[in-house]
Design an enzyme around this catalytic site. Sequence first.
Site, PDB file in Angstrom:
ATOM      1  CB  SER A  64      -0.857  -0.010   1.280  1.00  9.90           C
ATOM      2  OG  SER A  64      -1.452   1.252   1.511  1.00  9.90           O
ATOM      3  CE1 TYR A 105      -4.323  -1.981   5.086  1.00  6.89           C
ATOM      4  CE2 TYR A 105      -3.192   0.074   4.585  1.00  6.89           C
ATOM      5  CZ  TYR A 105      -3.876  -1.051   4.168  1.00  6.89           C
ATOM      6  OH  TYR A 105      -4.091  -1.259   2.830  1.00  6.89           O
TER       7      TYR A 105
END
Length: 250
Positions: free
Chosen positions: A145, A158
């Site tokens: 990401s 995350y």
Amino acid sequence: MSTGSFEGKAVLVTGGGSGIGQAAARQFAAAGADVLVADVDDAGARSTVESIRSAGGSADHQCADVSDEAQVEALVARAVDRFGGLDCAFNNAGVSAPRTPLAEMSVSEWDRLIRVNLTSVFLCMRAELRHMTAHGGGAIVNTASTAGLRPPPGVGAYAASKHGVVGLTKTAAGEHAGGPVRVNAICPGGTDTPLLRASIGRDADVGARWASRPMSTADDVAAAALWLCSDAARSVSGVALVVDRGAMFA
Ligand code: ADP
């Protein structure tokens, strides 16, 4: 980007029941691959397979939790058994979480993100690398990401999990440098998938942020993953390819 043909290639896609994984499974199949679609959401995986078959492609589904060692071993064995090998793997399954400052984050939330997003990639790559190194090579792409390169506040677990995916990707690429196995990561920014829609729905700040920033489609991100798996990228290994329409620098 030209990805050419995946005719005769066996491809594993995790998280293939939704979003980026579903788009990638469809694109691999449309390019001629035999695709094993894995997801903890069996209904999602089945619907991806149905859409591929109705378009004339070759696919099968496997319900698997990629954070579980035994299930991952069985998943890779199934791909090899079902399609006679494993040429490409797209380790894409993952979860997001509501924004939480580190000072308020629970250990259970931390553990869940690390286990599902990072330990899963270690488990999948370990099984895939063992097979690919023993059978002539292959290409692996992991979904990281832009939060794995430059995280916004409030996504500590995350971001840590996705930084970990980038680190694991580079380690594996280095261990196999010059060899027949390539390992890369994609770093999507905002992608219009159920995962981001869910975050926008439950968090007004996230909604405001994405109202003014460019989003990619799942097909855009999937196309980058296919290119990294393709022979066109035969000299590319160890990159973390940002797919965000420039949003990281905006
Ligand atoms: P993205 O934006 O990454 O495409 P989605 O939520 O649309 O996000 O897709 C992620 C996929 O990963 C979902 O289909 C979800 O069911 C799957 N997934 C999440 N956790 C696991 C897990 N532990 N094992 C296998 N698949 C998982």
